[in-house]
Design an enzyme around this catalytic site. Sequence first.
Site, short mmCIF file in Angstrom:
data_model
loop_
_atom_site.label_atom_id
_atom_site.label_comp_id
_atom_site.label_asym_id
_atom_site.label_seq_id
_atom_site.Cartn_x
_atom_site.Cartn_y
_atom_site.Cartn_z
N HIS A 48 1.43 -43.25 4.86
CA HIS A 48 0.19 -43.60 5.55
C HIS A 48 -0.03 -42.78 6.82
O HIS A 48 -1.14 -42.69 7.32
CB HIS A 48 0.10 -45.11 5.82
N LYS A 108 -3.86 -40.93 8.90
CA LYS A 108 -4.32 -41.22 10.26
C LYS A 108 -5.28 -40.13 10.72
O LYS A 108 -5.07 -38.94 10.46
CB LYS A 108 -3.12 -41.30 11.21
N ASP A 167 14.10 -44.65 6.58
CA ASP A 167 12.85 -45.38 6.74
C ASP A 167 11.77 -44.55 7.43
O ASP A 167 10.58 -44.73 7.17
CB ASP A 167 13.13 -46.66 7.55
N HIS A 208 7.95 -39.92 7.25
CA HIS A 208 6.92 -39.74 8.27
C HIS A 208 7.18 -38.55 9.21
O HIS A 208 6.31 -37.72 9.45
CB HIS A 208 6.75 -40.99 9.12
#
Length: 492
Positions: free
Chosen positions: A182, A186, A239, A244
């Site tokens: 995700h 952004k 994680d 990311h």
Amino acid sequence: MDSITPVDACDFTVFGGTGDLALRKLLPALYLRDRDGQLPDGFRVIGVSRAEVDDDGYRALVAGALREHVVAEDLDAAVVERLLGRLHHVRLDVADVAAWHQLHDRLKDGAASDDVIRVFYLAVAPGLFGTICEHLDEAGLVTERSRVVLEKPMGTDLATAQQVNAAVGRVFEESSIFRIDHYLGKESVQNLLVTRFANTFLEPLWNSRWVDHVQITVSESIGVGDRGSYYDRSGALRDMVQNHLLQLLCLVAMEPPTYVDRETVRDEKLKVLQALRPMTPELVDRDTVAGQYAAGLCEGRPAASYADEVGHASSTETFVAMRTEVQNWRWAGVPFYLRTGKRMPERVSEIVVVFKEPPHAMFPHSEGPTEPNRLHIRVQPDEGMRLHMTAKEPGPGGIRLRPVSLDLSYAAAFGGRSPDAYERLLMDVVRGNTTLFMRRDEVEAAWTWVAPILERWSQPSHRPRKYPAGTHGPVAAVTLLERDGRSWQETE
Ligand code: NAD
């Protein structure tokens, strides 16, 4: 802001439709797209879960979730009713082969057309991805216009990621597989691409000749909360870093793609991942820091230690700092410092590009500091960009230098609401645009790169260093940069 051209009619099936992700993120995102006129007649949302609810029960559940997760000023009663009218629920344990006919019947019955787009969003544990794809195929539900969306975690290491990718790949073409990160949805992250590639002024400077180093920080002030049992098996490297932070690094470091709406973006990101300096055991020891929060004070309130939150002593890291390099012509020798952690002073995601000092000091008799130029790209919160530069303080007499900044605040420049990343990404799925999703080879290249770190950190002798909750991580994270004569750019 995403275009508000309506998407095509679609049957949007959410496996895990009553779960936290669906209710907190996916349904509110669909509501907001509906409010802006992007969902046409015939767009249905089918929640699939083990919960004992019928269509009306599901609508009540979603209505409550919208009240909780959409700000009041964006809630329009008529649109809520319209979205609720699109909702259906199928109670189904995906492991129960005999029950799949219910989903089959629901999708066949009342679809906008025979070749309506089908989205299968897998908001369930990754262990179910293979089973779901297999049963979708057996039930004859996968059409040419079907797409599948996979949520993180995409495996826990290279081997498990390959298993998941192979299981899904047996049923869906790669062009129909949407692996969500995700962060890529952004606004500020997409703006990074626009800033780099729709302007000319940065490109000549964006290389080892003018850039001293790059910092990427994704910090959270919250602890592990009730995700303890998942998190304790994962840790910050899996994680946050593998997905990311490496994705952000790719967008900073990648070469200009031919177009920003084609496969070329993913090709260029892959090249960055493949150019990351491979980690050896010696480099892991020298260039990475793992930390775990101890009790402390976070945002003015006492915070328990990680071990207390998960209920046992643990060697899972809640903080990672590392130094790496992109070994190619553009970036040779430029350090990229990455940092992420829980229970840090605040929630902030920021990329800082620190430029080199001017080659010659032209103001020997001036007062005040000359600081290197820095471009801060704020991903969240308060999305925007800030360029730090040196200016002359106005006034007669000698030259006094003062640091000043050029600011681009999204809120101030464009006003209005900044859409949530999921709003953009869900519409891209329906449109079949994979640009902002991770391709199989990218995910596997990222796992390949982190593998030596996972291996080294799994040794019994390895223990994350403790840091008090509410601080910027262990002291070793500071020394990682000090050793190179640099320091972390903390938020101003
Ligand atoms: P959750 O536990 O809140 O919900 C799980 C959902 O899956 C429920 O609707 C449940 O009924 C359904 N489900 C579970 N087993 C099933 C089965 N055998 N058959 C049919 N339905 C079944 O979980 P969540 O927080 O919504 O997360 C779902 C997945 O998304 C997880 O893999 C998680 O790691 C990932 N994810 C979650 C978030 C988040 O913000 N919650 C963010 C990123 C990724």
